[in-house]
Design an enzyme around this catalytic site. Structure first.
Site, mmCIF file in Angstrom:
data_model
loop_
_atom_site.group_PDB
_atom_site.id
_atom_site.type_symbol
_atom_site.label_atom_id
_atom_site.label_comp_id
_atom_site.label_asym_id
_atom_site.label_seq_id
_atom_site.Cartn_x
_atom_site.Cartn_y
_atom_site.Cartn_z
ATOM 1 N N HIS A 218 0.841 -1.214 0.182
ATOM 2 C CA HIS A 218 -0.024 0.033 0.029
ATOM 3 C C HIS A 218 0.842 1.392 0.112
ATOM 4 O O HIS A 218 1.779 1.484 -1.232
ATOM 5 C CB HIS A 218 -0.800 -0.123 1.341
ATOM 6 C CG HIS A 218 -2.004 0.855 1.471
ATOM 7 N ND1 HIS A 218 -2.530 1.720 0.374
ATOM 8 C CD2 HIS A 218 -2.812 1.148 2.216
ATOM 9 C CE1 HIS A 218 -3.392 2.436 0.473
ATOM 10 N NE2 HIS A 218 -3.921 2.122 1.810
ATOM 11 N N HIS A 258 -2.046 -2.469 -9.557
ATOM 12 C CA HIS A 258 -3.088 -1.878 -8.568
ATOM 13 C C HIS A 258 -4.475 -2.782 -8.649
ATOM 14 O O HIS A 258 -4.587 -3.457 -9.333
ATOM 15 C CB HIS A 258 -3.460 -0.503 -9.001
ATOM 16 C CG HIS A 258 -4.145 0.286 -7.808
ATOM 17 N ND1 HIS A 258 -5.408 0.313 -7.687
ATOM 18 C CD2 HIS A 258 -3.413 1.371 -7.106
ATOM 19 C CE1 HIS A 258 -5.541 1.018 -6.707
ATOM 20 N NE2 HIS A 258 -4.501 1.570 -6.563
ATOM 21 N N ASP A 314 2.562 5.710 -6.501
ATOM 22 C CA ASP A 314 3.945 5.586 -5.953
ATOM 23 C C ASP A 314 5.018 5.721 -6.888
ATOM 24 O O ASP A 314 6.136 5.984 -6.446
ATOM 25 C CB ASP A 314 3.820 4.217 -5.065
ATOM 26 C CG ASP A 314 2.906 4.478 -4.013
ATOM 27 O OD1 ASP A 314 2.593 5.377 -3.256
ATOM 28 O OD2 ASP A 314 2.329 3.415 -3.529
HETATM 29 N N1 ACO Z 1 4.876 -6.274 -10.927
HETATM 30 C C1 ACO Z 1 4.970 -7.256 -11.418
HETATM 31 N N2 ACO Z 1 3.861 -8.284 -11.642
HETATM 32 C C2 ACO Z 1 2.960 -7.781 -10.732
HETATM 33 C C3 ACO Z 1 2.883 -6.593 -10.135
HETATM 34 C C4 ACO Z 1 4.235 -5.842 -10.144
HETATM 35 N N3 ACO Z 1 4.130 -4.800 -9.327
HETATM 36 N N4 ACO Z 1 1.535 -6.406 -9.633
HETATM 37 C C5 ACO Z 1 0.972 -7.335 -9.858
HETATM 38 N N5 ACO Z 1 1.781 -8.355 -10.650
HETATM 39 C C6 ACO Z 1 1.216 -9.673 -11.262
HETATM 40 C C7 ACO Z 1 1.017 -10.644 -10.364
HETATM 41 O O1 ACO Z 1 2.312 -11.255 -10.120
HETATM 42 C C8 ACO Z 1 0.050 -11.534 -10.613
HETATM 43 O O2 ACO Z 1 0.487 -12.324 -11.714
HETATM 44 P P1 ACO Z 1 -0.019 -13.963 -12.040
HETATM 45 O O3 ACO Z 1 -1.480 -13.755 -12.432
HETATM 46 O O4 ACO Z 1 0.858 -14.365 -13.227
HETATM 47 O O5 ACO Z 1 0.379 -14.531 -10.730
HETATM 48 C C9 ACO Z 1 -1.007 -10.579 -11.247
HETATM 49 O O6 ACO Z 1 -0.222 -9.389 -11.647
HETATM 50 C C10 ACO Z 1 -1.947 -10.023 -10.252
HETATM 51 O O7 ACO Z 1 -1.483 -9.760 -9.116
HETATM 52 P P2 ACO Z 1 -2.284 -9.687 -7.831
HETATM 53 O O8 ACO Z 1 -1.459 -9.809 -6.602
HETATM 54 O O9 ACO Z 1 -3.362 -10.799 -7.605
HETATM 55 O O10 ACO Z 1 -2.955 -8.380 -7.712
HETATM 56 P P3 ACO Z 1 -3.369 -7.739 -6.444
HETATM 57 O O11 ACO Z 1 -4.641 -6.884 -6.976
HETATM 58 O O12 ACO Z 1 -3.573 -8.282 -5.192
HETATM 59 O O13 ACO Z 1 -2.178 -6.585 -6.031
HETATM 60 C C11 ACO Z 1 -0.694 -4.893 -5.505
HETATM 61 C C12 ACO Z 1 -2.072 -5.109 -5.990
HETATM 62 C C13 ACO Z 1 -0.445 -5.463 -4.218
HETATM 63 C C14 ACO Z 1 -0.747 -2.975 -5.673
HETATM 64 C C15 ACO Z 1 0.483 -5.216 -6.657
HETATM 65 O O14 ACO Z 1 0.187 -4.802 -7.833
HETATM 66 C C16 ACO Z 1 1.900 -5.131 -6.176
HETATM 67 O O15 ACO Z 1 2.468 -5.780 -5.297
HETATM 68 N N6 ACO Z 1 2.483 -3.959 -6.739
HETATM 69 C C17 ACO Z 1 3.728 -3.783 -6.243
HETATM 70 C C18 ACO Z 1 3.431 -2.630 -4.907
HETATM 71 C C19 ACO Z 1 3.118 -1.363 -4.905
HETATM 72 O O16 ACO Z 1 3.312 -0.840 -5.884
HETATM 73 N N7 ACO Z 1 1.815 -0.989 -4.406
HETATM 74 C C20 ACO Z 1 1.198 0.234 -4.307
HETATM 75 C C21 ACO Z 1 -0.161 0.051 -4.894
HETATM 76 S S1 ACO Z 1 -0.837 1.787 -4.869
HETATM 77 C C22 ACO Z 1 -1.247 2.148 -3.591
HETATM 78 O O17 ACO Z 1 -1.353 1.824 -2.432
HETATM 79 C C23 ACO Z 1 -1.013 3.752 -3.348
#
Ligand code: ACO
Length: 377
Positions: A218, A258, A314
């Site tokens: 987050h 996201h 971010d």
């Molecule tokens: N880099 C690479 N792959 C990613 C990323 C990423 N940043 N985010 C998601 N994916 C991929 C996952 O590996 C997954 O792939 P798969 O289906 O092959 O296993 C797919 O996308 C879906 O991912 P989930 O984890 O199910 O997505 P979720 O909605 O739970 O996650 C999250 C959202 C936590 C924000 C995620 O995108 C992440 O970890 N991002 C990096 C951290 C980040 O930037 N957080 C800030 C969010 S914005 C905020 O809070 C202000």
């Protein structure tokens, strides 16, 4: 049957924020975020979130002077900050300090709308002071008292650095506060609402939210973006190769993806533009250049891999804050001092029409066991 992550679950009605994740739209109380970021100040957005309409000049003036009057924190609170251990995370310091504000507020337990609005104003006004004071104290410097006549953004930079920032820096900080102020039923807002729904006090709800925002999935991601940029820089590897290798190792690229957006996060677009303005006066464009390379290769790779993963808010805040000269571990506290506007707006809604939030889990554990005497287990 179970829905880990509560994805897509609607938990109630709200007038505060609308997000269309497929189109990349973010709307605060009917106004597009792009319009707000370009044409309003953080204080106007606070008013909007708290009153469901933009203020007239006289109303904005009144809010600004109320905030100004509430900025100072007591000596007891400053003394508490002095006791924090070396190396304490600024978000942990903020969480503890806001909790202490609650203990020193005789009206903490009054959950009437009027009392909660007074407390929200005080918390919002004091959070920048707490962040700046804790940062200066950990560096062995005296806290700088808030200065009259400065808005939230200008005053924060003043209290942090001990000197007034130029207009471009203030405007950039102000727009960043507008961009981070609200985002629907995100994890920290949800946790604030869950706490308030037990009829706990507003300070407890904000402390829950600060703790939730701290996590790297987050609000903590902005600091992790900077870790990643530094790692790429120090590796000496071509940034595009670095990203491809990381993706092949199934590593998450910080600042991308996201839960709600399946298009570019509109806040990232505005921040990228702000970055250009601030870089125009800076010698060091290295972090922004590197961010652009990471964005480019992510766009290519995600298209090839058929994934809708784009930069989130971010991603560019990391290089913008670094160029503003702000320490990396403070990034998430800036997010918090802005998002408290949205948290408190949601708390007013929650207290006004409350129902305990209490979901269930699907039970997958053992059944029908009987207790054996301890010496026979
Ligand atoms: N880099 C690479 N792959 C990613 C990323 C990423 N940043 N985010 C998601 N994916 C991929 C996952 O590996 C997954 O792939 P798969 O289906 O092959 O296993 C797919 O996308 C879906 O991912 P989930 O984890 O199910 O997505 P979720 O909605 O739970 O996650 C999250 C959202 C936590 C924000 C995620 O995108 C992440 O970890 N991002 C990096 C951290 C980040 O930037 N957080 C800030 C969010 S914005 C905020 O809070 C202000």
């Amino acid at each position: 049957m179970s829905n880990a992550g509560l994805e897509g679950v609607v938990i109630g009605q709200s007038r505060i924020c609308f997000i269309d994740g497929d189109k990349g739209d973010l709307i605060y109380a009917g106004y597009d975020i792009d319009d707000l970021a370009r044409n309003t100040s953080f204080e106007e957005v606070v008013y909007l979130l708290w009153h469901d309409r933009l203020p007239k000049q006289s109303e904005l003036d009144e809010l600004s002077s109320q905030l100004e009057a509430e900025r100072e924190v007591s000596d007891e609170i400053l003394d508490l900050l002095r006791t924090f251990p070396d190396g304490a995370h600024p978000m942990a310091a903020l969480r503890t300090a806001v909790s202490a504000l609650g203990m020193h507020d005789a009206n903490a337990e009054d959950n009437s709308d009027e009392a909660n609005r007074t407390k929200a104003l005080s918390i919002l006004a004091k959070m920048p002071t707490l962040i700046a004071a804790a940062d200066r104290l950990r560096k062995g410097k005296d806290p700088v008292a808030p200065k009259a006549g400065l808005n939230t953004a200008a005053n924060f930079l003043y209290m942090l650095n001990g000197e007034e920032a130029d207009d471009v820096r203030v405007r950039t900080m102000d727009a960043s506060l507008v961009l981070h102020a609200e985002h629907g039923m995100n994890a920290s807002t949800f946790s604030a609402r869950v706490t308030a729904a037990t009829l706990a006090d507003i300070y407890s709800a904000i402390v829950s939210a600060i703790g939730t925002l701290k996590g790297p999935s987050h609000g903590g991601a902005n600091s992790r973006v900077m870790d990643m940029l530094r790692e790429i820089d120090e590796s000496g590897q071509d940034p595009k190769e670095w990203v491809r290798d990381a993706l092949d190792r199934k590593q998450r690229i910080m600042g991308f993806g996201h839960r709600v957006y399946r298009a570019v996060d509109p806040r990232a677009t505005v921040l990228r533009e702000l970055a250009d303005q601030i870089m125009a006066g800076s010698q060091d464009t290295r972090w922004l250049d590197l961010s652009d390379k990471v964005r480019e290769v992510m766009a290519e790779e995600m298209e090839q891999r058929g994934k809708k993963i784009y930069p989130n808010v971010d991603f560019f805040s990391a290089s913008v804050y670094t160029t503003l000269g702000i320490d990396q571990d403070l990034f998430t506290t800036i997010f918090a001092m802005s998002r408290v506007a949205g948290w408190t707006a949601h708390l007013f809604e929650q207290y006004a029409d409350n129902r305990l939030i209490r979901p269930r889990a699907e039970y997958v554990g053992e059944r029908n066991r009987t207790v054996e005497p301890i010496d026979q287990r």
